[in-house]
Scaffold this motif. Structure first.
Motif: not given
Lengths: 424, 263
Positions: B192-204
């Motif tokens: 889950g953590a490795w594949d997540d895209f949208l959330w890291p995109l929004i935070v970073l």
């Protein structure tokens, strides 16, 4: 990119609903101070231009900093995917950069929330510098003003697979220029190839209705009106063509990946795409690219606009305006257009021989065709048309073409649903 | 037979990506009959990916996020699951109901408020901010609760008579019996953590902080998407998942079986 936008509507509602976090710009807030000296920090956000255009953008920024000593540009480049979600959360969290690259449809929810600066009011010279079509794209029904500096433009060009056409008794130098010719040549191609390849490669969309003279919305933009007899006639023609086997079966289903995909696979001999299609095709399918012949789009060509909007919450409006003006000036836009087949939105570029003379390659021909088409190109679909509406319209059109509903029924249902979605 | 069919269906897209990543620039990618064997196999695409983006530092960022999420879930979900399954306290039912209720909410609905929260914590543009919302998954808590419930009550009662505290029961009776489920939770949390895209995109915001999934997007630029590079990038990001799974697979299948026979 379209499929990644599914969350957009939800997010837009969330922004409207949950209070605007830190920044709460509303129309009653003091007017942003737009005059003053150009200096200090200003942020610029582009959309997926790194790393291919890093040198170009950095060059433009360096030029800006030389022009205005004391100004400092912070450049952010966002990944291609989920850009609309990123922008909406930035807006909701109060961290929208000063100058943001936004296509008109992405900017619309922010305009509705009063988060973008009316650059038409801040900069009186807009109409002298930019082409009307580009400015028109950033004017919205229900909002006074212009909400973005037009940046690069593009339009659709027809592309033909000359090998498939020649093999099946058609002349690639005389490609169809109207729906009638398209249908009759599609018939020839189908008969010669035994139905293995097709010429027609997509079902009609709202933009095709516009081209057939059908208005999509009422002039005041409050309701949909595209269920006219002309629209019925157009869908009926496509139904007959489909029945005759002139379209690939797959175009009616939701797995339809688009006409460019079918074209790249060699399953169809026609597609529509932007002026830079042959270049990107040379990467995907190098053996196909040299066989592609361009011709002008049928009907009114669609206008695709990219632009730079300015956050209303910007702390440095003079620098933001100057930066947006700088990036979109004729000189910088022309330099960008030399790197890739896009077109400047500045009036001064209209006479640039670079755009009106082909270098002899097919890609160069496509550039000239696209540039010539831009003079008549228009935004065909109104910005109020959301993805949810488009999806429903697609489904209804598919039913009509498949013969499961009459064209009139399908259009009435589509109009009713779009009206409902518009009000919600 | 059916199994083979499913195998082909699930594995072939992956093989197609693999073969695309090995194809040279002279070869067509999209054809009516896809050819799985590259005509001129080349590793140049992998080299170009490594040249275009700092793969290793992105992978390190992803690992940091994944480590926080895995640790958070392994510890947090275990403790919470144990409490819900074995301890009696007021409002336990209500708590469970709330947990279930949050599972129903789609992520898109909460993402804006989540972002505003993380931002006001001062964690915007940090890896901790990326990891925090996923650090204790509700689904993982429920999985751990189910695993703990499978332990016979008599064992707990015997331990209580012997004077064991809740912590001692967790340590000596609970944990040894839920190792399988714990490895399932670990793998799910990692993927889950490795594949997540949208959330890291929004935070970073700062590209130096990007995780691998977001960083790989540089291969997919406006006017410049090369499917071979994208496929090579996908392969690179897939490797660690394969390693984690290979290491934990013995426990993983034990855990899956455990879930099947309810106590």
């Amino acid at each position: 990119m379209r499929r990644y936008w599914a969350g957009l509507a939800v997010l837009a509602v969330a922004i409207a609903g949950c209070g605007l976090g830190g920044a709460e710009p509303d129309s009653a807030a003091p007017v942003t101070n737009v005059t003053g000296e150009v200096k200090g920090k200003v942020s610029l956000q582009t959309w997926a231009l790194k790393p291919k255009f890093t040198d170009y953008v950095q060059g433009v920024i360096d030029g800006f900093e030389r022009q205005y000593p004391g100004a400092e540009v912070e450049w952010l480049d966002q990944p291609a995917e989920s850009y609309s979600e990123k922008v909406l959360t930035q807006a909701a969290g109060g961290s929208l950069p000063d100058v943001v690259n936004l296509p008109p449809d992405f900017a619309f929810p922010l305009v509705e929330q009063g988060m973008l600066l009316d650059v038409g009011q801040a900069d009186r010279q807009l109409a002298d510098v930019y082409v009307p079509g580009g400015l028109e794209a950033y004017r919205y029904p229900g909002a006074q003003g212009t909400y973005g500096y037009p940046w690069y433009l593009n339009t659709d060009v027809n592309y033909w697979n000359s090998e498939l056409l020649t093999e099946n008794g058609l002349d690639p130098e005389k490609p169809p220029a109207s729906l009638d010719e398209l249908i009759s040549q599609a018939r020839t191609l189908k008969e010669k190839s035994g139905g293995k390849v097709h010429l027609m490669s997509r079902k009609p969309e709202l933009s095709d209705l516009v081209n057939a003279g059908v208005p999509v919305m009422s002039p005041d933009g409050t309701r949909f009106v595209f269920n006219t007899p002309e629209a019925v006639a157009l869908l009926d023609r496509y139904r007959e063509a489909y029945k005759e086997g002139l379209l690939p079966r797959g175009v009616l289903t939701d797995t339809y990946a688009g006409n460019a995909k079918l074209f790249t696979e060699g399953a169809v001999a026609w597609t529509t795409a932007g002026g830079n299609f042959i270049t990107s095709l040379a990467t995907d399918n190098p053996t196909l690219a040299p066989k592609v012949v361009p011709s002008p789009a049928m009907g009114t060509p669609p206008l695709y606009v990219q632009g730079l909007a300015i956050s209303k919450a910007t702390k440095n409006a003079p620098a933001a305006l100057a930066l947006a003006r700088w990036v979109t000036n004729a000189e910088n836009q022309a330099a960008f257009a030399h790197l890739v087949n896009v077109f400047p939105s500045t009036k001064a570029s209209a006479n640039d021989p670079f755009f009106s003379k082909s270098d002899g390659t097919r890609s160069g021909d496509a550039k000239v065709i696209a540039f010539t088409s831009l003079a008549e190109a228009k935004m065909l679909e109104p910005v109020q048309v959301t993805d949810a509406m488009k999806k429903f319209v697609r489904q209804q059109f598919a039913l009509a073409i498949n013969g499961e509903a009459t064209s009139k029924e399908a259009l009435d249902a589509a109009v009713a649903k779009c009206d409902e979605l518009l009000k919600s | 037979m059916l199994l083979l069919l499913v195998l082909v269906l699930t594995v072939s897209p992956f093989l197609w990506q693999l073969s695309t990543s090995l194809k040279s620039l002279q070869e067509d990618i999209y054809t009516r009959t896809p050819s799985f064997l590259p005509q001129q196999p080349t590793l140049a695409n992998y080299a170009e990916v490594a040249e275009t983006i700092p793969v290793w530092s992105y992978a390190a960022n992803s690992l940091v996020v994944a480590a926080i999420v895995v640790a958070g879930n392994a510890v947090g979900a275990t403790i919470a699951g144990f409490a819900l399954a074995k301890l009696r306290f007021r409002g336990a039912k209500l708590l469970l109901g709330l947990f279930l209720a949050t599972l129903v909410l789609p992520g898109e609905v909460t993402i804006v408020s989540q972002y505003v929260t993380v931002r006001s914590l001062g964690l915007a543009d940090t890896l901790l901010g990326v990891a925090l919302p996923g650090a204790i998954g509700m689904l993982n808590v429920l999985l751990m609760r189910t695993a703990f419930q499978a332990i016979p009550r008599e064992m707990d009662e015997a331990a209580i008579i012997d004077g064991a505290t809740a912590w001692q029961r967790l340590r000596h009776i609970g944990l040894p019996n839920v190792r399988g489920m714990l490895s399932v939770v670990t793998i799910f949390a990692f993927i889950g953590a490795w594949d997540d895209f949208l959330w890291p995109l929004i935070v970073l915001t700062d590209p130096a902080n990007y995780t691998l999934t977001v960083g790989l997007q540089y291969l997919n630029g406006t006017f410049s998407a090369n499917p071979r590079l994208i496929a090579a990038g996908t392969m690179i990001s897939f490797l660690p998942i394969m390693i984690v799974f290979a290491v934990l697979q013995r426990f993983f299948f034990k855990g899956v079986e455990e879930g099947a026979i309810k106590g």
